[in-house]
Design an enzyme around this catalytic site. Structure first.
Site, PDB file in Angstrom:
ATOM      1  N   HIS A 219      43.824  30.333  37.511  1.00  0.00           N
ATOM      2  CA  HIS A 219      43.218  31.661  37.418  1.00  0.00           C
ATOM      3  C   HIS A 219      42.442  32.104  38.640  1.00  0.00           C
ATOM      4  CE1 HIS A 219      39.629  29.328  36.532  1.00  0.00           C
ATOM      5  NE2 HIS A 219      38.917  30.421  36.756  1.00  0.00           N
TER       6      HIS A 219
HETATM    7  C1  UD1 Z   1      35.495  34.370  35.534  1.00  0.00           C
HETATM    8  C2  UD1 Z   1      34.581  33.690  36.566  1.00  0.00           C
HETATM    9  C3  UD1 Z   1      35.185  32.372  37.006  1.00  0.00           C
HETATM   10  C4  UD1 Z   1      35.508  31.496  35.805  1.00  0.00           C
HETATM   11  C5  UD1 Z   1      36.417  32.276  34.873  1.00  0.00           C
HETATM   12  C6  UD1 Z   1      36.813  31.498  33.650  1.00  0.00           C
HETATM   13  C7  UD1 Z   1      33.359  35.193  38.046  1.00  0.00           C
HETATM   14  C8  UD1 Z   1      33.273  35.698  39.443  1.00  0.00           C
HETATM   15  N1  UD1 Z   1      34.452  34.502  37.765  1.00  0.00           N
HETATM   16  O1  UD1 Z   1      36.699  34.689  36.192  1.00  0.00           O
HETATM   17  O2  UD1 Z   1      34.253  31.691  37.825  1.00  0.00           O
HETATM   18  O3  UD1 Z   1      36.152  30.331  36.261  1.00  0.00           O
HETATM   19  O4  UD1 Z   1      35.722  33.457  34.473  1.00  0.00           O
HETATM   20  O5  UD1 Z   1      37.694  32.229  32.882  1.00  0.00           O
HETATM   21  O6  UD1 Z   1      32.471  35.415  37.281  1.00  0.00           O
HETATM   22  N2  UD1 Z   1      39.860  39.424  30.701  1.00  0.00           N
HETATM   23  C9  UD1 Z   1      40.308  39.547  29.401  1.00  0.00           C
HETATM   24  N3  UD1 Z   1      39.484  39.123  28.403  1.00  0.00           N
HETATM   25  C10 UD1 Z   1      38.277  38.611  28.645  1.00  0.00           C
HETATM   26  C11 UD1 Z   1      37.832  38.494  29.977  1.00  0.00           C
HETATM   27  C12 UD1 Z   1      38.628  38.894  30.986  1.00  0.00           C
HETATM   28  O7  UD1 Z   1      41.404  40.019  29.153  1.00  0.00           O
HETATM   29  O8  UD1 Z   1      37.601  38.235  27.675  1.00  0.00           O
HETATM   30  C13 UD1 Z   1      40.745  39.833  31.797  1.00  0.00           C
HETATM   31  C14 UD1 Z   1      40.437  41.202  32.323  1.00  0.00           C
HETATM   32  O9  UD1 Z   1      41.622  41.814  32.663  1.00  0.00           O
HETATM   33  C15 UD1 Z   1      39.634  40.917  33.572  1.00  0.00           C
HETATM   34  C16 UD1 Z   1      40.249  39.605  34.044  1.00  0.00           C
HETATM   35  O10 UD1 Z   1      40.592  38.915  32.856  1.00  0.00           O
HETATM   36  O11 UD1 Z   1      39.710  41.937  34.492  1.00  0.00           O
HETATM   37  C17 UD1 Z   1      39.325  38.755  34.873  1.00  0.00           C
HETATM   38  O12 UD1 Z   1      38.082  38.537  34.167  1.00  0.00           O
HETATM   39  P1  UD1 Z   1      36.707  38.358  35.006  1.00  0.00           P
HETATM   40  O13 UD1 Z   1      35.587  38.105  34.096  1.00  0.00           O
HETATM   41  O14 UD1 Z   1      36.595  39.455  35.991  1.00  0.00           O
HETATM   42  O15 UD1 Z   1      36.948  37.082  35.873  1.00  0.00           O
HETATM   43  P2  UD1 Z   1      37.716  35.729  35.546  1.00  0.00           P
HETATM   44  O16 UD1 Z   1      38.935  35.735  36.389  1.00  0.00           O
HETATM   45  O17 UD1 Z   1      37.845  35.483  34.089  1.00  0.00           O
END
Ligand code: UD1
Length: 389
Positions: A219
């Site tokens: 990821h």
């Molecule tokens: C975040 C953390 C990362 C951690 C990871 C675990 C930061 C900078 N990054 O990254 O360190 O390893 O979480 O998962 O804080 N989304 C969903 N459902 C959710 C959450 C996210 O569908 O419940 C999707 C959304 O499209 C979102 C994307 O995942 O835009 C990324 O989520 P985001 O919280 O921005 O960062 P992660 O890549 O999850």
């Protein structure tokens, strides 16, 4: 504010621990297994606790299921910030958290790991003079292109108590000029959750999974946001899959990118993100884990499962020096070579690092309470003799 003033503020608070109000801020999946053990231990010691979920992760399978499996009480406040750019996500956490902290008047705010919610919460508190404790402090990849590295650097600089998992973290903090008074090596709190739920994971049915398989998680933006990089990784996995079936719970970000880039991965066993206990079961039974996660490097080291990390660096070097982790970067040839060694029974042997014993939360609670083990690590040299706790 001088260190001395900060310390005396914390410890005068700790002296009246029974009346202490601890506010925890969690936001994303990797925070939940770190907060759960401390919430439990502090509850058993009668500490008043307020749990704030920023809502950075909001899908049931990225958040709710972890709360239920880890027995985390429902959050007292959910800031519901959701997804967005890094700036907007952090800004929303800051705007929505500040009135909560002002209203709740905690004696200390605890933040976890290195996600956007962590640094945003630390910034809010440091500006309004509420002490901050950072759980999992001091980890450094020395790669500032990684969003989490910036989050770690800033959070550690503005925190008042730094709870570290290992000696390398203490060295990093001191190199950055952080006073030893603030640093407490307590061990790896994520392992507390693992130890607690490992037996439950052993009860999970095998659900028709093959005896031998590679468990994959992916990821990191650096691996999944670029079409060519992601294609290269998936091509390597498709090749490996012909010899060793790949089981791949897909993070939402990665799922989106695979769809955006139109990559055909139908030959792999893809699934939605899975709950904590089921993931532990898959992890502990895997022939090998291929990942770019930070926490999974640690879990595999504890479980003594071979781990190939698709990154050039790690903020958890102890998993490569003592544990089962090997960094293969984005080098498909190296990935194949290391995979062959594992399949031939020549996997790297590892040991469990010191203080990864399931009791880190108790040590943090002791620090907060000002009991034994409260003294910070004591050294002014780079050698850092460890304070026994
Ligand atoms: C975040 C953390 C990362 C951690 C990871 C675990 C930061 C900078 N990054 O990254 O360190 O390893 O979480 O998962 O804080 N989304 C969903 N459902 C959710 C959450 C996210 O569908 O419940 C999707 C959304 O499209 C979102 C994307 O995942 O835009 C990324 O989520 P985001 O919280 O921005 O960062 P992660 O890549 O999850």
């Amino acid at each position: 504010m001088s260190n001395t003033i900060v310390s005396s503020k914390i410890f005068s608070v700790a002296a009246r621990v029974n009346f202490m109000r601890v506010l925890h801020v969690v936001g994303a999946r990797p925070n939940f297994m770190k907060a759960a053990p401390l919430l439990r231990v502090l509850r058993s010691r009668g500490v008043v606790q307020i749990l704030v979920h920023t809502g950075q992760h909001y899908s049931a399978n990225m958040s709710e299921v972890f709360f239920s499996q880890l027995s985390i009480p429902a959050p007292d406040v959910n800031l519901e910030v959701g997804s967005g750019s890094h700036a907007s996500q952090k800004a929303e956490v800051m705007l929505r958290l500040e009135p909560v902290v002002l209203d709740q008047k905690p004696d200390i705010v605890l933040v976890y790991g290195d996600v956007n919610s962590t640094v945003a919460a630390a910034l809010v508190c440091s500006k309004i003079g509420v002490p901050v404790g950072h759980v999992e402090a001091g980890l450094r990849s020395f790669d500032r292109t990684m969003p989490e590295e910036i989050n770690r650097l800033i959070t550690d600089q503005i925190s008042d108590l730094l709870f570290t998992p290992s000696a390398d973290a203490d060295v990093n903090l001191q190199r950055e000029g952080i006073s030893v008074e603030k640093i407490h090596r307590v061990g790896n709190i994520m392992i507390d959750s693992l130890v607690q739920l490992l037996a439950a994971s052993r009860q999970c049915a095998k659900n028709g999974f093959p005896e031998r398989y590679a468990l994959v998680t992916l990821h990191r933006p650096s691996n999944v946001d670029d079409n060519q990089v992601l294609k290269n990784i998936l091509e390597a996995l498709l090749e490996i899959n012909e010899e060793l079936p790949i089981v791949f719970p897909v993070h939402p970000r990665t799922r989106q990118r695979i769809a955006d880039f139109g990559i055909d991965v139908s030959a792999l066993h893809l699934m939605d993100p899975i709950p904590y206990i089921e993931f532990l079961a898959l992890e502990s039974r895997a022939t090998v884990v291929v990942t770019d996660s930070g926490g999974i490097q640690e879990e595999t080291t504890f479980l003594n499962v071979p781990c190939l990390t698709l990154r050039d660096n790690t903020e958890r070097p102890i998993t490569t020096t003592l544990g089962t982790n090997v960094l293969v970067g984005r080098d498909n040839v190296m990935l194949r070579q290391e995979m062959t060694k594992i399949l031939e029974g020549k996997a790297k042997k590892g040991t469990v690092p010191p203080l990864w014993d399931g009791r880190a939360a108790e040590r943090i609670a002791d620090v907060l309470k000002g009991q034994s083990g409260t003294a910070p690590i004591c050294s002014t040299s780079g050698n850092l003799p460890r304070k026994e706790i």
